[in-house]
Design an enzyme around this catalytic site. Structure first.
Site, PDB file in Angstrom:
ATOM      1  N   LYS A   1      -1.879   6.092  -5.497  1.00  0.00           N
ATOM      2  CA  LYS A   1      -2.991   6.851  -4.921  1.00  0.00           C
ATOM      3  C   LYS A   1      -2.545   8.270  -4.554  1.00  0.00           C
ATOM      4  CE  LYS A   1      -5.931   3.642  -5.649  1.00  0.00           C
ATOM      5  NZ  LYS A   1      -6.239   2.425  -4.912  1.00  0.00           N
TER       6      LYS A   1
HETATM    7  C1  PLP Z   1      -6.764   1.016  -4.926  1.00  0.00           C
HETATM    8  C2  PLP Z   1      -8.165   0.669  -4.543  1.00  0.00           C
HETATM    9  C3  PLP Z   1      -8.451  -0.218  -3.492  1.00  0.00           C
HETATM   10  C4  PLP Z   1      -7.404  -1.038  -2.811  1.00  0.00           C
HETATM   11  O1  PLP Z   1      -6.414  -0.297  -2.190  1.00  0.00           O
HETATM   12  P1  PLP Z   1      -5.117  -1.058  -1.621  1.00  0.00           P
HETATM   13  O2  PLP Z   1      -4.509  -0.080  -0.673  1.00  0.00           O
HETATM   14  O3  PLP Z   1      -4.246  -1.355  -2.811  1.00  0.00           O
HETATM   15  O4  PLP Z   1      -5.573  -2.303  -0.951  1.00  0.00           O
HETATM   16  C5  PLP Z   1      -9.765  -0.379  -3.105  1.00  0.00           C
HETATM   17  N1  PLP Z   1     -10.758   0.260  -3.735  1.00  0.00           N
HETATM   18  C6  PLP Z   1     -10.539   1.089  -4.768  1.00  0.00           C
HETATM   19  C7  PLP Z   1     -11.690   1.787  -5.401  1.00  0.00           C
HETATM   20  C8  PLP Z   1      -9.226   1.308  -5.218  1.00  0.00           C
HETATM   21  O5  PLP Z   1      -9.018   2.103  -6.275  1.00  0.00           O
END
Ligand code: PLP
Length: 385
Positions: free
Chosen positions: A187
């Site tokens: 991210k």
């Molecule tokens: C990555 C992601 C999540 C989950 O994030 P985590 O921190 O891995 O739990 C939720 N929603 C979207 C749209 C994502 O891309």
């Protein structure tokens, strides 16, 4: 490939400052949640502004779960979720025994289609979970109007949207019940695994803080600081184990300080893609209206019917040339569990069903070199002309 290294689809941007901060946290002896977690929460609240409260967690999934739990979402309740998202968005609704109602998305932004959502509201609908897809924020005004017209709680899945702004509003600074960010490895900022709940509702923040650590009414940090004996605590609910560790928070503090410069690097790469790819048989990603600050978590293109290769073949051919790509997303209505649970059919989601056949995400990360961007451009151009 002429010996050139493979270009991954995504890569975390971790430097010596992050490594020193994590090492320092380890040397301090605080391996679980402690002073760095508190510091990260304060710095994040300051970054978002508007006097928000912040609750750090060990994933965005955990954060979305805690926000929905604090809103008392449960069996019999319905929650509007875009089909164009990762399974985590809908899965937390099932954790609580409630029912996600899948909604199609807008053809240009691939964000929740509010008109389609309005048609699915029933007297059981309690909440809506917009996703700021790829880092392009949902327009805040229409979202607010929609939610207030139907009396719904808004929990924003902002996993792609740090930092991002639209119509003068930074994502997280509005008046939604909660906004949840992700610090997963790929991210826009990362703690390895981690997330942050942002809210202006002190009751929601308090409930989430209690539930992220076993339903204990004081967390471990306070326990060792307060006047009461350290061993004394009250369990007030069967909570969860969702706290963020201090080494992770230490990494997050450094990453947060770099969030805008990393965003700007991703924006530069996106513009370079835009300029070079515009003549090819594909649709470029939208930028949003002027004044939009796009987080550029993803760069998603959509192949035209007359492109020389279909999406799957293009992915294979680029992989053979050393270019990693991905697909965001396989819409939820095409996943066996969600399809069977909701009875969804592809024709109920014309935009998502069609886009899924044609979309792919090109490599995009802040540490990507200009020569790697140009290599991707050359390979994509070669394959599509
Ligand atoms: C990555 C992601 C999540 C989950 O994030 P985590 O921190 O891995 O739990 C939720 N929603 C979207 C749209 C994502 O891309």
């Amino acid at each position: 490939m002429h010996g050139a290294a493979r270009i991954p689809f995504a890569l975390p941007d971790i430097g010596e400052d992050e490594i020193s901060a994590v090492t320092e946290a380890m040397r301090s002896g605080w391996l679980t949640s402690g002073p760095r977690m508190k510091e990260f929460e304060s710095a994040f609240a300051e970054f978002i502004g508007s006097g928000v409260e912040t609750v750090s967690v060990n994933s965005a999934t955990a954060g979305l779960h805690l926000a929905m739990e604090a809103l008392d979402i449960g069996p019999g309740d319905e929650v509007l979720v875009p089909t164009w998202t990762f399974t985590a968005t809908a899965e937390v609704v099932r954790y609580l025994g409630a029912t996600p109602v899948l909604v199609d998305v807008e053809p240009d932004t691939l964000n929740l289609d509010l008109a389609a959502a309005a048609a699915l509201v029933t007297d059981r609908t309690r909440a809506v979970m917009p996703v700021h897809f790829a880092g392009l924020p949902v327009a805040p005004g229409p979202l607010r109007d929609f939610a207030s017209r139907h009396g719904l709680n808004v929990v924003e899945d902002a996993a792609h949207a740090l930092p991002a702004a639209r119509d003068g509003e930074l994502v997280g600074s509005g008046d939604s019940a909660a906004t949840v960010f992700s610090f997963y490895a790929t991210k826009t900022i990362t703690t390895g695994e981690g997330g942050m709940i942002v809210t202006r509702d002190p009751d929601l923040a308090h409930r989430a803080r209690v539930m992220r650590l076993h339903g204990i009414s004081r967390d471990a940090f306070d326990r060792y600081r307060s006047e009461l004996p350290a061993w004394r605590y009250d369990v007030i609910a069967p909570g969860f184990k969702y706290n963020l560790t201090d080494p992770a928070a230490a990494m997050g503090l450094v990453q947060l300080g770099r969030a805008e410069s990393m965003r700007s690097a991703r924006e530069d790469i996106s513009r370079r893609y835009d300029e070079a790819l515009q003549g090819l048989p594909l649709t470029l990603p939208p930028h949003g209206p002027s004044g939009t600050r796009h987080a550029w978590h993803l760069y998603v293109v959509r192949l035209h019917e007359d492109a020389p290769h279909g999406r799957d073949t293009l992915i294979e051919r680029l992989a053979a040339l050393g270019v990693g790509t991905s697909v965001h997303f396989i819409p939820l209505h095409l996943q066996p569990y969600w399809r069977d649970l909701t009875g969804a059919r592809p024709i109920d989601f014309p935009v998502a069903s069609d886009t899924f056949e044609r979309c792919l995400s090109l490599p995009l990360y802040s540490s990507m070199s200009t020569s790697d961007v140009d290599r991707v451009i050359d390979m994509v151009t070669q394959e599509l002309t």
